[in-house]
Design an enzyme around this catalytic site. Structure first.
Site, PDB file in Angstrom:
ATOM      1  N   GLN A   1      -7.482  -0.143   3.771  1.00 48.76           N
ATOM      2  CA  GLN A   1      -8.337  -0.720   4.803  1.00 48.76           C
ATOM      3  C   GLN A   1      -9.717  -1.100   4.273  1.00 48.76           C
ATOM      4  OE1 GLN A   1      -7.534  -1.455   7.977  1.00 48.76           O
ATOM      5  NE2 GLN A   1      -5.464  -0.613   7.880  1.00 48.76           N
TER       6      GLN A   1
ATOM      7  N   CYS B   1       2.290   1.479  11.590  1.00 49.69           N
ATOM      8  CA  CYS B   1       3.420   2.145  10.946  1.00 49.69           C
ATOM      9  C   CYS B   1       4.047   3.222  11.823  1.00 49.69           C
ATOM     10  CB  CYS B   1       2.968   2.755   9.623  1.00 49.69           C
ATOM     11  SG  CYS B   1       2.369   1.530   8.447  1.00 49.69           S
TER      12      CYS B   1
ATOM     13  N   GLY C   1       0.781  -1.218   0.000  1.00 52.43           N
ATOM     14  CA  GLY C   1       0.000   0.000   0.000  1.00 52.43           C
ATOM     15  C   GLY C   1       0.816   1.272   0.000  1.00 52.43           C
TER      16      GLY C   1
ATOM     17  N   SER D   1      -3.495  -3.275  -0.460  1.00 53.92           N
ATOM     18  CA  SER D   1      -2.389  -4.081   0.058  1.00 53.92           C
ATOM     19  C   SER D   1      -2.881  -5.463   0.437  1.00 53.92           C
ATOM     20  CB  SER D   1      -1.771  -3.388   1.279  1.00 53.92           C
ATOM     21  OG  SER D   1      -0.649  -4.093   1.747  1.00 53.92           O
ATOM     22  N   GLY D   2      -2.076  -6.480   0.152  1.00 54.60           N
ATOM     23  CA  GLY D   2      -2.486  -7.854   0.379  1.00 54.60           C
ATOM     24  C   GLY D   2      -2.655  -8.244   1.828  1.00 54.60           C
ATOM     25  N   HIS D   3      -1.766  -7.777   2.690  1.00 50.69           N
ATOM     26  CA  HIS D   3      -1.760  -8.307   4.052  1.00 50.69           C
ATOM     27  C   HIS D   3      -2.848  -7.719   4.939  1.00 50.69           C
ATOM     28  CE1 HIS D   3       0.289  -5.047   6.508  1.00 50.69           C
ATOM     29  NE2 HIS D   3       0.459  -4.594   5.285  1.00 50.69           N
TER      30      HIS D   3
ATOM     31  N   ASN E   1      -7.451   4.169   8.797  1.00 52.44           N
ATOM     32  CA  ASN E   1      -6.812   2.980   9.374  1.00 52.44           C
ATOM     33  C   ASN E   1      -6.848   2.953  10.886  1.00 52.44           C
ATOM     34  OD1 ASN E   1      -4.954   5.221   8.621  1.00 52.44           O
ATOM     35  ND2 ASN E   1      -3.486   4.082   9.859  1.00 52.44           N
TER      36      ASN E   1
ATOM     37  N   THR F   1      11.442  -7.678 -11.365  1.00 58.91           N
ATOM     38  CA  THR F   1      10.816  -8.985 -11.529  1.00 58.91           C
ATOM     39  C   THR F   1       9.655  -9.140 -10.550  1.00 58.91           C
ATOM     40  OG1 THR F   1      12.908  -9.965 -12.234  1.00 58.91           O
ATOM     41  CG2 THR F   1      11.201 -11.481 -11.446  1.00 58.91           C
TER      42      THR F   1
END
Length: 382
Positions: free
Chosen positions: A178, A324, A72, A198-200, A150, A236
């Protein structure tokens, strides 16, 4: 000791189904998606399938509007810097309660000569489309307003702001880290030009995210090098992570309504119980227009960090704000923007539910938390 995890706004557990689809891409399908041989083509197919999964969940017009990133924060940086530097100069509008990935990026751009307006929020943490309209200038190039905060979970009027920006031909970005998988989002219906995820945050892997870029929006690449992501994001691709992200987004989108309903009920169970059992408690954020699983409370005469440590000793994981900014002694900029005093902001506790949170977990927290608050208050008054 039984452990109860209520810090899902910081990160979530990877779902078993997500891990299962990721595993082959570590050891069996390990080709580089940019290679033209058979292993490379197989990797490319997996990459593009994930792109389709994310595009479908967001309502994107075409899969090629999805660009994969490392998370993110990178997506926020790319969206804002990419638009700003493509224009060379101009005015940006954002809010005072954005994630630091947005705020610090805007502050950096100010040092490069860009003008930035930081809109204030009301006592619930919301801005209005009227505020954005009043702040627009002839040289405004970008508006960035998060979909959901968040820390306090407040939902912003993204659709109204998006419609305004589209009518005024100003690019609109939303940090939806979020919100994706938690509340309905449709980038076309909501007139969103750029969206970060964001994935997590939705039971996918860490270190992978995406940026939706509406076709026709001009921005420069953040990373230069290879031709990956159609030349816009060199490096990559993190194939296992991207495959996991695609699956996590697909699952969250498919079960969004039922998960939101269940977590909203659990959130209200937790909130009602704590407000009834702990006097001098304040809810931070909007009472109803908030993320299904977010509870943010300020307890008078209690230090949030002391409360977190005591909860951890009892097996409960929570937070005092954004992960964060953990480790800093400064009060939350979000809570201060709501009008809280430093003492009130320092007494905040954020408990965020996940898809695996149970009613038994909530009952246990309702038994554990009130005595801790009472004990900490007794220590203060001695």
């Amino acid at each position: 000791m039984r452990r109860i995890y209520l810090d899902n706004a910081a990160t979530t557990a990877v779902l078993p189904e997500v891990l299962e689809v990721m595993l082959p891409y570590f050891t069996k399908v390990y080709g580089n998606a940019s290679s033209i041989h058979a292993p490379g083509r197989e990797a490319k197919r997996a990459l593009e399938n994930a792109r389709r999964q994310v595009a479908k969940a967001l309502g994107a017009a075409i899969p090629q509007e999805i660009y994969f990133t490392a998370g993110g924060s990178e997506s926020d940086n790319w969206a804002i810097k990419g638009v700003a530097l493509a224009h060379g100069k101009g005015h940006i509008i954002t809010t005072a309660i954005e994630h630091h990935a947005v705020l610090h990026t805007c502050q950096w751009l100010e040092k490069q000569g860009f003008a930035v307006t930081y809109l204030p929020v009301d006592a619930y943490g919301q801005v209005t489309a009227a505020q954005v309209e009043a702040a627009l200038r002839p040289d405004t190039i970008l508006v960035s307003v998060m979909a959901a905060n968040n820390e306090i979970g407040t939902l912003e009027p993204v659709a109204e702001i998006g419609a305004l920006c589209r009518a005024r031909q100003v690019i609109f970005h939303t940090d939806a880290v979020q919100a994706v998988g938690a509340v309905p989002l449709d980038v076309q219906a909501m007139h969103i030009d750029l969206l970060s995820l964001s994935g997590h945050k939705l039971h996918g892997p860490k270190g992978v995210g995406a940026l939706y870029i509406r076709k026709g929006v001009k921005l420069i690449p953040l990373l230069h090098g290879g031709a990956q992501e159609r030349g816009f994001r060199a490096g990559t691709e993190n194939l296992p992570g991207i495959v996991g992200l695609g699956k996590a987004v697909e699952i969250a989108h498919a079960h969004l309504e039922e998960n939101a309903s269940r977590m909203t009920a659990l959130r209200q169970q937790l909130l009602t119980g704590l407000m009834a059992r702990v006097p001098d408690t304040r809810l931070n954020g909007h009472p109803t227009q908030r993320l299904p699983g977010n509870v943010n409370l300020s307890f008078a005469k209690v230090e949030g960090e002391a409360l977190l440590l005591r909860l951890d000793l009892m097996g409960v994981a929570g937070s005092s704000g954004s992960a964060c900014t953990s480790g800093t002694l400064d009060p939350s900029h979000v809570l201060l923007a709501l009008g809280l005093s430093e003492a009130e902001a320092n007494g905040a506790l954020r408990l965020t539910l996940g898809t695996d949170t149970t009613a038994e977990d909530i009952d246990a927290v309702l038994d554990i938390l009130p005595p801790i608050v009472a004990d900490l208050r007794r220590l203060v008054t001695r």
